[in-house]
Design an enzyme around this catalytic site. Structure first.
Site, PDB file in Angstrom:
ATOM      1  N   ASP A   1      -3.113   4.686  -2.195  1.00 43.23           N
ATOM      2  CA  ASP A   1      -4.071   5.254  -1.314  1.00 43.23           C
ATOM      3  C   ASP A   1      -4.494   6.583  -1.998  1.00 43.23           C
ATOM      4  O   ASP A   1      -3.517   7.331  -2.000  1.00 43.23           O
ATOM      5  CB  ASP A   1      -3.406   5.240  -0.063  1.00 43.23           C
ATOM      6  CG  ASP A   1      -4.213   5.547   1.138  1.00 43.23           C
ATOM      7  OD1 ASP A   1      -5.380   4.761   1.245  1.00 43.23           O
ATOM      8  OD2 ASP A   1      -4.184   6.714   1.715  1.00 43.23           O
TER       9      ASP A   1
ATOM     10  N   GLU B   1      -6.435   4.205  -5.904  1.00 39.21           N
ATOM     11  CA  GLU B   1      -7.579   4.317  -5.240  1.00 39.21           C
ATOM     12  C   GLU B   1      -8.091   5.800  -5.579  1.00 39.21           C
ATOM     13  O   GLU B   1      -7.515   6.705  -5.225  1.00 39.21           O
ATOM     14  CB  GLU B   1      -7.463   4.371  -3.682  1.00 39.21           C
ATOM     15  CG  GLU B   1      -8.734   4.444  -3.053  1.00 39.21           C
ATOM     16  CD  GLU B   1      -8.657   4.725  -1.483  1.00 39.21           C
ATOM     17  OE1 GLU B   1      -9.643   4.451  -0.679  1.00 39.21           O
ATOM     18  OE2 GLU B   1      -8.084   5.495  -1.093  1.00 39.21           O
TER      19      GLU B   1
ATOM     20  N   HIS C   1     -11.246  -2.702   3.383  1.00 40.16           N
ATOM     21  CA  HIS C   1     -10.983  -2.649   4.932  1.00 40.16           C
ATOM     22  C   HIS C   1     -11.960  -1.103   5.300  1.00 40.16           C
ATOM     23  O   HIS C   1     -11.834  -0.959   6.496  1.00 40.16           O
ATOM     24  CB  HIS C   1      -9.615  -2.498   5.200  1.00 40.16           C
ATOM     25  CG  HIS C   1      -8.937  -1.111   4.499  1.00 40.16           C
ATOM     26  ND1 HIS C   1      -8.697  -1.300   3.138  1.00 40.16           N
ATOM     27  CD2 HIS C   1      -8.527  -0.217   5.089  1.00 40.16           C
ATOM     28  CE1 HIS C   1      -8.372   0.240   2.818  1.00 40.16           C
ATOM     29  NE2 HIS C   1      -8.087   0.607   3.900  1.00 40.16           N
ATOM     30  N   ASP C   2     -12.304  -0.451   4.471  1.00 44.29           N
ATOM     31  CA  ASP C   2     -13.282   0.757   4.722  1.00 44.29           C
ATOM     32  C   ASP C   2     -14.720   0.639   4.483  1.00 44.29           C
ATOM     33  O   ASP C   2     -15.209   1.529   4.855  1.00 44.29           O
ATOM     34  CB  ASP C   2     -12.584   1.782   3.680  1.00 44.29           C
ATOM     35  CG  ASP C   2     -11.058   2.480   3.836  1.00 44.29           C
ATOM     36  OD1 ASP C   2     -10.734   2.129   5.003  1.00 44.29           O
ATOM     37  OD2 ASP C   2     -10.845   2.749   2.819  1.00 44.29           O
TER      38      ASP C   2
ATOM     39  N   ASP D   1       0.894  -1.298  -0.098  1.00 49.10           N
ATOM     40  CA  ASP D   1      -0.048   0.168  -0.044  1.00 49.10           C
ATOM     41  C   ASP D   1       0.815   1.064  -0.023  1.00 49.10           C
ATOM     42  O   ASP D   1       1.695   1.428   1.058  1.00 49.10           O
ATOM     43  CB  ASP D   1      -0.879  -0.096   1.281  1.00 49.10           C
ATOM     44  CG  ASP D   1      -2.340   0.458   1.016  1.00 49.10           C
ATOM     45  OD1 ASP D   1      -2.308   1.662   0.393  1.00 49.10           O
ATOM     46  OD2 ASP D   1      -3.220  -0.079   1.391  1.00 49.10           O
TER      47      ASP D   1
HETATM   48  O1  TEU Z   1      -9.268   5.535   2.115  1.00 48.14           O
HETATM   49  C1  TEU Z   1      -9.790   6.890   1.488  1.00 48.14           C
HETATM   50  C2  TEU Z   1     -10.870   7.489   2.041  1.00 48.14           C
HETATM   51  O2  TEU Z   1     -11.279   8.449   1.688  1.00 48.14           O
HETATM   52  C3  TEU Z   1     -11.771   6.849   3.237  1.00 48.14           C
HETATM   53  O3  TEU Z   1     -11.303   7.264   4.351  1.00 48.14           O
HETATM   54  C4  TEU Z   1     -13.083   6.863   2.592  1.00 48.14           C
HETATM   55  O4  TEU Z   1     -13.378   8.148   2.556  1.00 48.14           O
HETATM   56  C5  TEU Z   1     -14.048   6.594   4.087  1.00 48.14           C
HETATM   57  O5  TEU Z   1     -13.915   5.261   4.283  1.00 48.14           O
HETATM   58  C6  TEU Z   1     -15.403   6.829   3.314  1.00 48.14           C
HETATM   59  O6  TEU Z   1     -16.344   7.476   4.520  1.00 48.14           O
HETATM   60  C7  TEU Z   1      -8.089   5.370   1.988  1.00 48.14           C
HETATM   61  C8  TEU Z   1      -7.520   4.066   2.969  1.00 48.14           C
HETATM   62  O7  TEU Z   1      -8.411   3.142   2.321  1.00 48.14           O
HETATM   63  C9  TEU Z   1      -8.188   4.319   4.379  1.00 48.14           C
HETATM   64  O8  TEU Z   1      -8.357   3.290   4.946  1.00 48.14           O
HETATM   65  C10 TEU Z   1      -7.287   5.568   4.811  1.00 48.14           C
HETATM   66  O9  TEU Z   1      -8.010   5.847   6.169  1.00 48.14           O
HETATM   67  C11 TEU Z   1      -7.576   6.942   4.091  1.00 48.14           C
HETATM   68  O10 TEU Z   1      -7.322   6.582   2.702  1.00 48.14           O
HETATM   69  C12 TEU Z   1      -6.505   7.808   4.567  1.00 48.14           C
HETATM   70  O11 TEU Z   1      -5.429   7.121   4.187  1.00 48.14           O
END
Ligand code: TEU
Ligand code: CA
Length: 560
Positions: free
Chosen positions: A216, A258, A332-333, A113
């Site tokens: 990311d 992403e 994971h989000d 990542d």
């Molecule tokens: O996620 C991008 C992100 O914008 C997420 O936080 C998303 O907006 C949110 O889940 C929606 O409510 C990436 C990673 O996948 C995430 O785990 C990180 O927290 C984020 O970037 C910051 O690095």
């Protein structure tokens, strides 16, 4: 250019010459929640190594490994304090080298990542930047002076994790930008020295043998802060092309960017064949379309098959000739897919298989998120203290101030919150699901005695059996990796149907997205005789003009 990872030995010339990641299935590991080797309650790299045979058995081609770098873990590793070292709770650099080598020995690539929109406030760069405005690192971050007016902040931009995106440093009399937590300062990509540092670091990892990077929030790096353009900013594609020249060119690797802001119209700017940028993007139309306009993810809209299907069909059509899709429902989000889009009660196993079938038979590279392959479900926490996620705590006060009740917020978090995907991997029916011998950092889902890898894999009709089959079909059948996508039944409210076509073959995919039996009038072009490739209720070797579909039934028929 040497081929790093082979996932197919197809006799089909077109399939044999295409990039390895187009026939591969990916598997995402969230290290903190995957497998704990030493009883401290936190998953780690030796734990992952101990499960490589399991992953090889599934047949996956590469692992996307969420961050394992040194980090204060404000955002579980998405806040990096040293890009070239491993967090002690996850292991050591030597463990990482072992993981790369042991995975490679099983024909599995490790995709790391790359979190470079921001770093951690504990990174030496940020410390140097705070210590002196004359330090070269000061300009690695984004600073603005106070403004006259209501709150003195440079503007009213809000962070993704709630609260202002600007934090004041009294010693310097200035604000720095952070689009996420205040411990995640945004990096200033317009500084060429910073970009050079990042490319050097990426090459250092490539030279250690990794198979690529998942990038990311990469759509945020080209921002023009003063113009208020954060996502897909004016410099984005220049930077990605420079990154390609400096790191990716000449390497047989995969890159997945992403991008929460990309649309079917802008996607080929990242992954078009002549662009020399990325292999593919992660887009989120199916996710965002289910959120409330005011409360966002904390107030989900009811599921609507037409809306959901349209996002996938639009993307399939948009990238049919150029570019490449990533295929995923969860990560994971996001909430667990069987809870979000299927039925995690009576029809859990069947609907989990349906989701796998419709997703994996589309064109693109499928991504499995840990536990999805056994149909793991959402967490259903009762109290705010059960949750762990920085995003949730950052939004709670605002949601309440905006008029949501506590109970509504908890319901929203249980439906859409990021902790749903982060409860420990359920390996067995023993204590803490076999994830740890200690106390897990976040509670194990109470359904682990029935939903776990050991039980599911022991059952020939388990969810994993469907995943195994889909992964292996993709490697051997060019119609799955390459066939043209043909949408069907776009006004049906319960049926998700499409076909793939190639070289006189047709693969018809039909799924009943409901818990009731229905009669489906099969459109011209989808019906006919064939061979059933995969199913979750009954094998079918013909699709008549009208068929009765059992609740959550899905199948695919190949006609020649
Ligand atoms: O996620 C991008 C992100 O914008 C997420 O936080 C998303 O907006 C949110 O889940 C929606 O409510 C990436 C990673 O996948 C995430 O785990 C990180 O927290 C984020 O970037 C910051 O690095
Ligand atoms: Ca551990």
């Amino acid at each position: 250019m040497t081929k790093a990872f082979h996932t197919t030995s197809s006799a089909d010339t077109e399939q044999a010459t295409m990039p390895w990641w187009k026939t591969a299935t990916a598997y995402q590991i969230y290290p903190r929640s995957f497998c704990d080797s030493n009883g401290d309650g936190i998953g780690d790299i030796p734990g992952i190594i101990s499960k490589l045979d399991y992953l090889a058995g599934l047949g996956i081609g590469f692992i996307w490994l969420s961050p394992v770098y040194k980090s204060p873990m404000v955002d579980n590793g998405y806040d990096i304090a040293d890009y070239q070292d491993i967090a002690p709770e996850f292991g050591t650099l030597a463990d990482m080298d072992t993981l790369i080598a042991e995975a490679k020995a099983r024909n599995i690539g490790i995709v790391m990542d790359l979190v470079v929109n921001h770093c951690s406030s504990e990174h030496p760069w940020f410390k140097a930047a705070l210590a002196s405005e004359d330090a070269p690192e000061h300009d690695y971050f984004i600073w603005r002076n106070p403004r006259l007016g209501r709150n003195a902040r440079p503007d009213d931009l809000q962070s993704s994790f709630g609260g202002p995106a600007w934090t004041y440093v009294p010693e310097l009399g200035k604000y720095y930008l952070h689009q996420f937590a205040k411990e995640q300062p945004d990096l200033n990509w317009s500084n060429p020295a910073l970009r050079a540092e990042i490319y050097k670091m990426m090459n250092w990892w490539f030279d250690r043998g990794i198979a690529g990077f998942r990038m990311d929030v990469i759509d945020l790096i080209g921002k023009d802060v003063d113009a208020g353009i954060l996502a897909e900013g004016p410099q984005l594609h220049d930077y990605l092309q420079e990154m390609h020249r400096e790191t990716l060119a000449g390497r047989d690797v995969v890159t997945i960017g992403e991008s929460w802001s990309t649309t079917p119209q802008t996607a080929t700017l990242y992954c078009g064949s002549d662009r020399k940028e990325l292999s593919m993007v992660f887009q989120f139309d199916h996710v965002k379309s289910g959120w409330d306009p005011k409360f966002g993810k904390w107030k989900p809209k009811p599921f609507d098959l037409s809306r959901f299907r349209k996002t996938f069909f639009d993307w399939q059509m948009a990238l049919s000739d150029d570019g490449w899709n990533s295929l995923f429902l969860t990560n994971h989000d996001l909430p667990r897919q069987v809870s979000k889009y299927g039925d995690d009660g009576e029809y859990r196993v069947r609907s989990a298989k349906l989701l796998a079938i419709i997703l994996h038979l589309m064109k693109g590279t499928p991504f499995i998120y840990q536990g999805e392959e056994i149909g793991m479900t959402n967490a259903r926490f009762e109290h705010l203290e059960d949750f762990r996620d920085v995003e949730l705590f950052g939004h709670y006060d605002q949601a309440i101030a905006d008029g949501q009740t506590h109970a509504e917020f908890i319901a929203g978090a249980n439906a859409n919150g990021r902790d749903n995907g982060r409860t420990p991997m359920q390996w067995s029916g023993s204590e803490h699901a076999g994830f740890t011998t200690g106390i897990p950092w976040i509670a194990v889902n109470g359904n682990y005695p029935t939903i776990n890898v050991a039980a599911d894999m022991a059952n020939p009709e388990g969810v994993a059996a469907t995943y195994l089959k889909l992964i292996s079909l993709r490697k051997t059948m060019p119609i799955i990796s390459l066939g043209e996508f043909i949408p069907f039944s776009i006004s049906e409210t319960k049926v998700f149907a499409y076909a793939r076509e190639r070289d006189g073959q047709r693969l018809s995919v039909v799924a009943n997205f409901s818990e009731t039996e229905i009669v489906y009038d099969v459109p011209e072009g989808l019906s006919g005789l064939g061979r059933c490739l995969i199913f979750n209720v009954q094998p079918r070797d013909q699709i008549a003009k009208q068929i009765r579909l059992a609740p959550w039934e899905a199948f695919a028929v190949l006609s020649e």
